[in-house]
Motif scaffolding. Structure first.
Motif, PDB file in Angstrom:
ATOM      1  N   UNK A 103       5.787  16.019  14.787  1.00 29.34           N
ATOM      2  CA  UNK A 103       6.743  15.655  15.839  1.00 29.34           C
ATOM      3  C   UNK A 103       6.664  14.171  16.173  1.00 29.34           C
ATOM      4  N   UNK A 104       5.443  13.638  16.199  1.00 30.30           N
ATOM      5  CA  UNK A 104       5.283  12.218  16.492  1.00 30.30           C
ATOM      6  C   UNK A 104       5.813  11.361  15.340  1.00 30.30           C
ATOM      7  N   UNK A 105       5.621  11.828  14.121  1.00 32.39           N
ATOM      8  CA  UNK A 105       6.156  11.087  12.974  1.00 32.39           C
ATOM      9  C   UNK A 105       7.683  11.089  12.982  1.00 32.39           C
ATOM     10  N   UNK A 106       8.266  12.222  13.340  1.00 37.77           N
ATOM     11  CA  UNK A 106       9.731  12.284  13.419  1.00 37.77           C
ATOM     12  C   UNK A 106      10.244  11.373  14.529  1.00 37.77           C
ATOM     13  N   UNK A 107       9.537  11.319  15.653  1.00 41.74           N
ATOM     14  CA  UNK A 107       9.927  10.399  16.728  1.00 41.74           C
ATOM     15  C   UNK A 107       9.899   8.949  16.228  1.00 41.74           C
ATOM     16  N   UNK A 108       8.893   8.624  15.415  1.00 37.88           N
ATOM     17  CA  UNK A 108       8.785   7.267  14.867  1.00 37.88           C
ATOM     18  C   UNK A 108       9.944   6.990  13.916  1.00 37.88           C
ATOM     19  N   UNK A 109      10.232   7.935  13.029  1.00 34.81           N
ATOM     20  CA  UNK A 109      11.349   7.762  12.089  1.00 34.81           C
ATOM     21  C   UNK A 109      12.660   7.595  12.843  1.00 34.81           C
ATOM     22  N   UNK A 110      12.837   8.403  13.892  1.00 34.68           N
ATOM     23  CA  UNK A 110      14.048   8.294  14.710  1.00 34.68           C
ATOM     24  C   UNK A 110      14.160   6.922  15.358  1.00 34.68           C
ATOM     25  N   UNK A 111      13.037   6.414  15.850  1.00 33.66           N
ATOM     26  CA  UNK A 111      13.040   5.101  16.513  1.00 33.66           C
ATOM     27  C   UNK A 111      13.456   4.008  15.536  1.00 33.66           C
ATOM     28  N   UNK A 112      12.926   4.065  14.316  1.00 30.20           N
ATOM     29  CA  UNK A 112      13.343   3.102  13.293  1.00 30.20           C
ATOM     30  C   UNK A 112      14.841   3.237  13.012  1.00 30.20           C
ATOM     31  N   UNK A 113      15.296   4.474  12.868  1.00 32.84           N
ATOM     32  CA  UNK A 113      16.682   4.721  12.483  1.00 32.84           C
ATOM     33  C   UNK A 113      17.699   4.374  13.544  1.00 32.84           C
ATOM     34  N   UNK A 114      17.327   4.507  14.813  1.00 32.70           N
ATOM     35  CA  UNK A 114      18.257   4.175  15.895  1.00 32.70           C
ATOM     36  C   UNK A 114      18.508   2.670  15.948  1.00 32.70           C
ATOM     37  N   UNK A 115      17.439   1.887  15.779  1.00 34.93           N
ATOM     38  CA  UNK A 115      17.597   0.435  15.814  1.00 34.93           C
ATOM     39  C   UNK A 115      18.345  -0.063  14.585  1.00 34.93           C
ATOM     40  N   UNK A 154      19.756   1.865  10.985  1.00 32.15           N
ATOM     41  CA  UNK A 154      19.816   3.026  10.099  1.00 32.15           C
ATOM     42  C   UNK A 154      19.375   2.726   8.660  1.00 32.15           C
ATOM     43  N   UNK A 155      19.435   1.461   8.270  1.00 28.02           N
ATOM     44  CA  UNK A 155      19.068   1.083   6.901  1.00 28.02           C
ATOM     45  C   UNK A 155      17.595   0.678   6.784  1.00 28.02           C
ATOM     46  N   UNK A 156      16.854   0.756   7.878  1.00 28.83           N
ATOM     47  CA  UNK A 156      15.437   0.378   7.873  1.00 28.83           C
ATOM     48  C   UNK A 156      14.674   1.296   6.904  1.00 28.83           C
ATOM     49  N   UNK A 157      14.070   0.715   5.886  1.00 31.37           N
ATOM     50  CA  UNK A 157      13.360   1.504   4.881  1.00 31.37           C
ATOM     51  C   UNK A 157      12.146   2.214   5.446  1.00 31.37           C
ATOM     52  N   UNK A 158      11.637   1.722   6.552  1.00 28.79           N
ATOM     53  CA  UNK A 158      10.480   2.377   7.177  1.00 28.79           C
ATOM     54  C   UNK A 158      10.847   3.778   7.655  1.00 28.79           C
TER      55      UNK A 158
END
Length: 250
Positions: free
Chosen positions: A62-74, A76-80
């Motif tokens: 869940x914490x990893x998904x929150x991190x992925x979401x945070x990258x993607x919101x800022x 969407x093309x962020x490779x992280x």
């Protein structure tokens, strides 16, 4: 199939432009989903907080998904974003989450793969999200999944499946503008990635929808009239460069 191979072999520049339009549509959808008034600094801060939480327990999906979401919101093309999600998938951490959260992970994974031009893998991820959302998912996530599948099927030149997704997506739209733009995006993409018969099916579904939704029909006709007006102005401008203006007497 030969038909699909022929579709994919069309003018590569036109196909690239159609794919770019699909990407821009998806990026715009991401922007619309952000909290109103949120700043880049706040989004960056959210990434730092999510990263710190994920480092406290690297096996917490869940914490990893929150991190992925945070990258993607800022961005969407962020490779992280893709990197975090791939780690979750390869380690099977995704299976430790609640069913809807699994669907959200697969949905975000599918989007990231799409932006990386990995369309077949994107489709696989989005279909997994679809299964999760059917079991446990609200109206909003199912609508988002159908829109995503529509884009991916268009990118693969699979017009028949794209048309099916349009039909479902139209039952989930919230307003007439949303419906019109959904159809226009699919239509533009299939112009360069699909077959004639597939585009006919798409049109049939759309015009049946318009017959049943007069307000959407009026909105669509307004879009079409405005587009034709731009074309007329452009053509008129080109003609004035070549010939003198036509008078009423002529």
């Amino acid at each position: 199939p030969k038909e699909r191979a022929a579709a994919m072999a069309r003018d590569p520049k036109e196909r690239a432009a159609a794919l770019e339009k699909l990407v821009e549509d998806w990026k715009a959808e991401n922007s619309d989903a952000r909290e109103e008034g949120v700043t880049k600094w706040q989004l960056t801060n959210q990434i730092q907080n999510a990263k710190a939480r994920s480092e406290e327990d690297r096996e917490d999906a869940d914490r990893l998904l929150d991190l992925a979401n945070a990258y993607g919101v800022l961005d969407p093309l962020d490779k992280r974003c893709l990197n975090v999600l791939e780690r979750m998938m390869k380690s099977n951490l995704v299976n430790t989450m609640d069913t809807q959260r699994q669907g959200e992970a697969y949905q975000l994974f599918g989007r990231s793969l799409f932006f990386a031009n990995r369309f077949e893998e994107s489709l696989t991820a989005l279909l997994r999200a679809q299964v999760c959302f059917k079991e446990k998912g609200n109206f909003k996530v199912r609508r988002s999944n159908n829109r995503a599948l529509l884009r991916v099927y268009c990118s693969l030149g699979r017009g028949r499946e794209a048309s099916e997704r349009l039909e479902v997506a139209l039952t989930l739209v919230e307003n007439d503008d949303d419906a019109v733009m959904l159809y226009i995006s699919a239509k533009q993409a299939l112009e360069h990635t699909g077959e004639d018969r597939d585009r006919e099916i798409l049109d049939d579904i759309w015009y049946v929808y318009l017959d049943m939704h007069p307000e959407a029909k009026s909105k669509f006709e307004g879009y079409m009239y405005a587009g034709e007006g731009v074309l007329r102005q452009t053509a008129g401008g080109e003609e004035r460069h070549e010939d003198p203006p036509v008078t009423w007497a002529e």
